[in-house]
Scaffold this motif. Structure first.
Motif, PDB file in Angstrom:
ATOM      1  N   GLU A 493       0.825  -1.204   0.000  1.00 17.90           N
ATOM      2  CA  GLU A 493       0.000   0.000   0.000  1.00 17.90           C
ATOM      3  C   GLU A 493       0.857   1.250   0.000  1.00 17.90           C
ATOM      4  OE1 GLU A 493      -3.011   0.193   2.967  1.00 17.90           O
ATOM      5  OE2 GLU A 493      -3.867  -1.781   2.470  1.00 17.90           O
ATOM      6  N   ARG A 494       1.982   1.195   0.686  1.00 13.28           N
ATOM      7  CA  ARG A 494       2.928   2.297   0.674  1.00 13.28           C
ATOM      8  C   ARG A 494       4.315   1.753   0.964  1.00 13.28           C
ATOM      9  NH1 ARG A 494       2.589   6.334   5.757  1.00 13.28           N
ATOM     10  NH2 ARG A 494       4.678   6.754   4.952  1.00 13.28           N
ATOM     11  N   GLY A 495       5.309   2.528   0.598  1.00 10.46           N
ATOM     12  CA  GLY A 495       6.675   2.083   0.797  1.00 10.46           C
ATOM     13  C   GLY A 495       7.108   2.167   2.247  1.00 10.46           C
ATOM     14  N   VAL A 496       7.968   1.248   2.643  1.00  4.15           N
ATOM     15  CA  VAL A 496       8.540   1.220   3.987  1.00  4.15           C
ATOM     16  C   VAL A 496      10.057   1.301   3.839  1.00  4.15           C
ATOM     17  CG1 VAL A 496       8.824  -0.112   6.096  1.00  4.15           C
ATOM     18  CG2 VAL A 496       6.648  -0.193   4.842  1.00  4.15           C
ATOM     19  N   PRO A 497      10.703   2.265   4.499  1.00  9.98           N
ATOM     20  CA  PRO A 497      12.162   2.382   4.362  1.00  9.98           C
ATOM     21  C   PRO A 497      12.888   1.101   4.759  1.00  9.98           C
ATOM     22  CG  PRO A 497      11.253   4.355   5.366  1.00  9.98           C
ATOM     23  CD  PRO A 497      10.135   3.359   5.309  1.00  9.98           C
ATOM     24  N   LEU A 498      13.846   0.712   3.942  1.00  8.89           N
ATOM     25  CA  LEU A 498      14.659  -0.467   4.204  1.00  8.89           C
ATOM     26  C   LEU A 498      15.816  -0.089   5.128  1.00  8.89           C
ATOM     27  CD1 LEU A 498      14.961  -1.754   0.522  1.00  8.89           C
ATOM     28  CD2 LEU A 498      13.297  -2.506   2.243  1.00  8.89           C
ATOM     29  N   GLU A 499      16.313  -1.073   5.864  1.00  9.16           N
ATOM     30  CA  GLU A 499      17.512  -0.849   6.656  1.00  9.16           C
ATOM     31  C   GLU A 499      18.698  -0.749   5.705  1.00  9.16           C
ATOM     32  OE1 GLU A 499      20.148  -2.857  10.275  1.00  9.16           O
ATOM     33  OE2 GLU A 499      18.228  -3.759   9.663  1.00  9.16           O
ATOM     34  N   ILE A 500      19.433   0.341   5.797  1.00  9.33           N
ATOM     35  CA  ILE A 500      20.541   0.574   4.868  1.00  9.33           C
ATOM     36  C   ILE A 500      21.579  -0.541   4.988  1.00  9.33           C
ATOM     37  CG2 ILE A 500      22.430   2.134   4.239  1.00  9.33           C
ATOM     38  CD1 ILE A 500      19.694   3.223   3.525  1.00  9.33           C
ATOM     39  N   GLY A 501      21.931  -1.100   3.822  1.00  6.77           N
ATOM     40  CA  GLY A 501      22.982  -2.112   3.787  1.00  6.77           C
ATOM     41  C   GLY A 501      22.557  -3.492   4.218  1.00  6.77           C
ATOM     42  N   LYS A 502      21.259  -3.794   4.157  1.00  4.71           N
ATOM     43  CA  LYS A 502      20.786  -5.118   4.545  1.00  4.71           C
ATOM     44  C   LYS A 502      20.031  -5.779   3.395  1.00  4.71           C
ATOM     45  CE  LYS A 502      22.431  -5.284   8.670  1.00  4.71           C
ATOM     46  NZ  LYS A 502      23.520  -6.256   8.990  1.00  4.71           N
ATOM     47  N   GLY A 503      20.460  -7.014   3.056  1.00  2.95           N
ATOM     48  CA  GLY A 503      19.794  -7.783   2.026  1.00  2.95           C
ATOM     49  C   GLY A 503      18.717  -8.677   2.622  1.00  2.95           C
ATOM     50  N   ARG A 504      18.249  -9.619   1.818  1.00  2.00           N
ATOM     51  CA  ARG A 504      17.211 -10.532   2.299  1.00  2.00           C
ATOM     52  C   ARG A 504      17.447 -11.924   1.709  1.00  2.00           C
ATOM     53  NH1 ARG A 504      11.806  -9.439  -1.440  1.00  2.00           N
ATOM     54  NH2 ARG A 504      12.948  -9.003  -3.363  1.00  2.00           N
ATOM     55  N   MET A 505      17.126 -12.927   2.493  1.00  2.00           N
ATOM     56  CA  MET A 505      17.229 -14.308   2.039  1.00  2.00           C
ATOM     57  C   MET A 505      15.959 -14.686   1.297  1.00  2.00           C
ATOM     58  SD  MET A 505      20.206 -15.341   2.972  1.00  2.00           S
ATOM     59  CE  MET A 505      19.987 -17.094   2.658  1.00  2.00           C
ATOM     60  N   MET A 506      16.097 -15.314   0.144  1.00  2.00           N
ATOM     61  CA  MET A 506      14.952 -15.703  -0.656  1.00  2.00           C
ATOM     62  C   MET A 506      14.715 -17.211  -0.629  1.00  2.00           C
ATOM     63  SD  MET A 506      14.100 -12.729  -1.661  1.00  2.00           S
ATOM     64  CE  MET A 506      12.745 -13.213  -2.724  1.00  2.00           C
ATOM     65  N   ARG A 507      15.791 -17.956  -0.443  1.00  2.00           N
ATOM     66  CA  ARG A 507      15.678 -19.412  -0.533  1.00  2.00           C
ATOM     67  C   ARG A 507      16.892 -20.019   0.165  1.00  2.00           C
ATOM     68  NH1 ARG A 507      16.851 -23.916  -3.747  1.00  2.00           N
ATOM     69  NH2 ARG A 507      15.034 -25.004  -4.623  1.00  2.00           N
ATOM     70  N   LYS A 508      16.687 -20.927   1.091  1.00  2.00           N
ATOM     71  CA  LYS A 508      17.795 -21.550   1.807  1.00  2.00           C
ATOM     72  C   LYS A 508      18.096 -22.915   1.211  1.00  2.00           C
ATOM     73  CE  LYS A 508      17.536 -19.120   6.200  1.00  2.00           C
ATOM     74  NZ  LYS A 508      17.539 -19.260   7.678  1.00  2.00           N
ATOM     75  N   GLY A 509      19.394 -23.164   0.987  1.00  2.00           N
ATOM     76  CA  GLY A 509      19.822 -24.434   0.440  1.00  2.00           C
ATOM     77  C   GLY A 509      21.185 -24.799   0.967  1.00  2.00           C
ATOM     78  N   ALA A 510      21.942 -25.508   0.145  1.00  9.33           N
ATOM     79  CA  ALA A 510      23.254 -25.982   0.579  1.00  9.33           C
ATOM     80  C   ALA A 510      24.221 -25.983  -0.597  1.00  9.33           C
ATOM     81  CB  ALA A 510      23.138 -27.399   1.152  1.00  9.33           C
ATOM     82  N   ARG A 511      25.501 -26.027  -0.275  1.00  7.22           N
ATOM     83  CA  ARG A 511      26.621 -26.119  -1.217  1.00  7.22           C
ATOM     84  C   ARG A 511      26.839 -24.845  -2.026  1.00  7.22           C
ATOM     85  NH1 ARG A 511      27.193 -31.128  -5.006  1.00  7.22           N
ATOM     86  NH2 ARG A 511      29.342 -30.348  -4.998  1.00  7.22           N
TER      87      ARG A 511
END
Length: 641
Positions: A493-511
């Motif tokens: 509905e509206r934008g929310v400021p992101l924490e500067i310099g922080k990414g996000r995990m989309m999918r957890k796996g291995a190797r």
């Protein structure tokens, strides 16, 4: 490609013109017929391919006149920007390929040196032509390639400082040089600024009917050997000069304004200046963008850029949209932020529609500034507004931001001013090709101390990044997004400021960990699903920030995986290089981590569809998957490659 031969106009006179030299034997009446047929052929061709229509239609008569009078390619005609070069291409041996415009393997939509000797200087950015023409003129004088140099520059392009730098130098050097000021009162958007007002005053003071009378009265003696020589030629040209004081002060002889669609006027004047000019000469012609095609003339942008269209109706054949464009998402998000914060202002450089700021201007006209084709000024203007307590969003295409780079460094970054750079057209852009590719902005922005650099993975992320930029007041910040439609994700509905310099995990796996920066995330997720089906289960993360990096996330990914691969829509030296620097500083490579960075290749990629360009670049889902398998040394699960 569909065969459109049956829909082509009848062009008996144009059919006699294979090269510009064929125009030399034609009478003025026949040249007028060539112009009429050339306009019809241009409309027909662009209806098949799409492209820049209005600018070319505005210079049809001028194109015919220049090629009839000057000796091309010995004489060099340099078209500023190149939007208007389609008629030129038709007359210069490329008519048989004109219906391949802007397609893979086809003709470029701009002038291109490698395409034809009749394109002496490539261009797709504005305001370079006078500098280039002067360079050719000096080269000829010093024993280089002989021939005259002619710059054809629009009134919009004359708003850029580079044009005046060139004119100042040309006036000083006093070399024989021709500048055609193609004044159509419009570039991509209506012109702005004092220069536009000055040109308007010039032709307001000299009605065309009077100028036509002067020139047509001279037709009887201008053709041929000029029996009375230079005196009469000079008198005719002088009688047509109505006040080019600014240009004369810069050292140019000024002629005009003249009607650029009237060959009875245009031909004798160009013949006279061609035969008698000794120093720099500026010929001011008035044209109409979209001339001769009613749908273009009636369009708000005068048919500047079109998709394929129906010639009879002008109706464009656009594919239905499945998601909002990134540009429209940015514009709406910025309007939303500005509605809550009256310190937010917006700046663009002659691209209000292209950047979406036309929507902002409608809502907040006093807080939106179109500075004309003047990116350097746009950046410093924004910097000073930031210093003055405002929150400027400087919205420029990535490829145009390059033109203001010194100002980004000197006026913004060093002073740590909170200018918000909205970098549109990031990555590969399709039919406009290499000149408009947004390949370099991450590399040239992320190396600046104090600069924050973000890339939206989808349109919802873009909304949050607009909010992040609006809230950020500790130095400059940039966010990049591509041309075209979004991914079709659910919108906030509206934008929310992101924490500067922080990414996000989309999918957890291995190797294997794949770290994406920007809109290659969707292709990365596809690659991960395909790999999962083959027994390899990658971790996928969205970096969000190229600067500052999410150090904790990156070092954690490196510690928990054998392989780390970065993916970005930018040139070498960008996000992946910053990640590699971090890993090296932290000694991660000593532990045996296999690291690879997928970037745009070290070549300029010619026009094609964006999908095809990313395939050529090696950055689609299949090639991301292939990179993982290559690094693991696996072609089939359980077998070594």
């Amino acid at each position: 490609m569909t065969d459109h031969t049956d829909n082509r106009p009848k062009t008996p006179m144009l059919d006699r013109v294979a090269l510009p030299s064929d125009l030399k034997s034609l009478s003025d009446r026949e040249l007028r017929q060539v112009a009429d047929e050339l306009r019809a052929e241009t409309i027909s061709a662009v209806s098949v391919t799409g492209g820049h229509l209005g600018a070319g239609l505005g210079v049809v008569e001028l194109t015919v006149a220049l090629h009839a009078i000057f000796d091309t390619p010995r004489d060099k005609i340099i078209w500023d920007v190149g939007h208007q070069c389609y008629p030129h291409k038709i007359l210069t041996g490329r008519r048989d390929r004109i219906r391949t415009l802007r397609t893979e393997g086809g003709l470029s939509g701009f002038t291109k040196r490698s395409e034809s000797p009749f394109d002496p200087f490539g261009a797709a950015h504005s305001s370079t032509s006078i500098s280039a023409a002067l360079g050719f003129a000096v080269a000829a004088d010093l024993g280089g390639d002989a021939g005259d140099a002619v710059a054809v520059i629009g009134d919009g392009s004359m708003s850029a400082g580079m044009a005046y730098e060139a004119m100042n130098n040309a006036g000083h050097l006093k070399k024989r040089l021709f500048v055609i000021l193609n004044d159509n009162e419009m570039s991509i958007a209506p012109p702005v600024g004092a220069m536009s007002s000055y040109l308007s005053r010039l032709y307001a003071g000299a009605p065309f009917q009077d100028l036509k009378a002067v020139a047509k009265g001279a037709v009887s003696f201008l053709p041929g050997p000029f029996q009375e020589g230079a005196r009469r030629a000079k008198e005719v040209l002088k009688s047509m000069t109505v006040g080019g004081t600014l240009f004369e002060e810069l050292g140019f002889s000024y002629v005009g304004p003249i009607d650029g669609h009237d060959l009875d006027l245009l031909l004798p004047v160009l013949r006279a200046v061609h035969d008698r000019a000794t120093g720099p000469m500026l010929i001011h012609v008035i044209t109409k963008k979209g001339k001769g095609y009613a749908p273009a003339e009636a369009a708000r942008d005068k048919g500047h850029a079109t998709a394929k269209f129906n010639v009879l109706t002008g109706e464009q054949k656009k594919a239905p949209s499945n998601a909002p464009s990134y540009t429209s998402v940015f514009a709406k998000a910025l309007v939303d932020e500005a509605a809550r914060d009256d310190k937010i202002v917006a700046v663009t450089a002659a691209m209000p529609d292209g950047t979406g700021l036309n929507l902002f201007a409608e809502r907040f006209p006093r807080r939106c500034f179109d500075v004309g084709i003047a990116e350097q000024h746009a950046v410093t203007f924004s910097a000073a507004m930031a210093a003055g307590g405002m929150k400027p969003f400087c919205a420029l295409y990535s490829t145009f931001l390059q033109r203001g780079y010194d100002q980004v460094v000197h006026d913004v970054a060093i002073q740590r001013l909170p200018v918000r750079f909205a970098v549109d057209r990031a990555g590969l852009v399709g039919a406009d090709g290499a000149t408009h590719a947004g390949a370099f902005d991450v590399a040239f922005l992320a190396n600046l101390p104090g600069m924050v650099v973000m890339a939206a993975a989808d349109e919802a992320e873009l909304v949050h990044m607009v909010a992040t930029a609006a809230a950020h007041d500790d130095g400059p910040i940039a966010f990049r997004f591509p041309r075209g439609e979004g991914e079709g994700v659910e919108m906030p509905e509206r934008g929310v400021p992101l924490e500067i310099g922080k990414g996000r995990m989309m999918r957890k796996g291995a190797r294997v960990a794949i770290l994406s920066f920007g809109t290659r995330l969707s292709e990365t997720m596809k690659a991960a699903e395909n790999l999962s089906a083959k027994g390899i289960d990658p971790t996928v993360a969205d970096a969000r920030f190229a600067k500052p990096l999410d150090r904790d996330m990156i070092l954690d990914l490196a510690a928990r995986h054998e392989v780390l691969i970065t993916v970005e829509e930018g040139a070498i030296g960008g996000f992946g290089s910053h990640v590699a620097q971090l890993l090296a500083e932290e000694g991660v490579f000593d532990s045996g981590l296999k690291f690879r960075s997928m970037v745009l290749p070290d070549i300029f990629i010619d026009q094609a569809s964006p999908e095809r360009m990313y395939e050529v670049a090696g950055m689609d889902a299949a090639q991301i998957e292939g990179k993982v398998l290559e690094v693991l040394g696996v072609s089939v699960v359980g077998k070594r490659a």
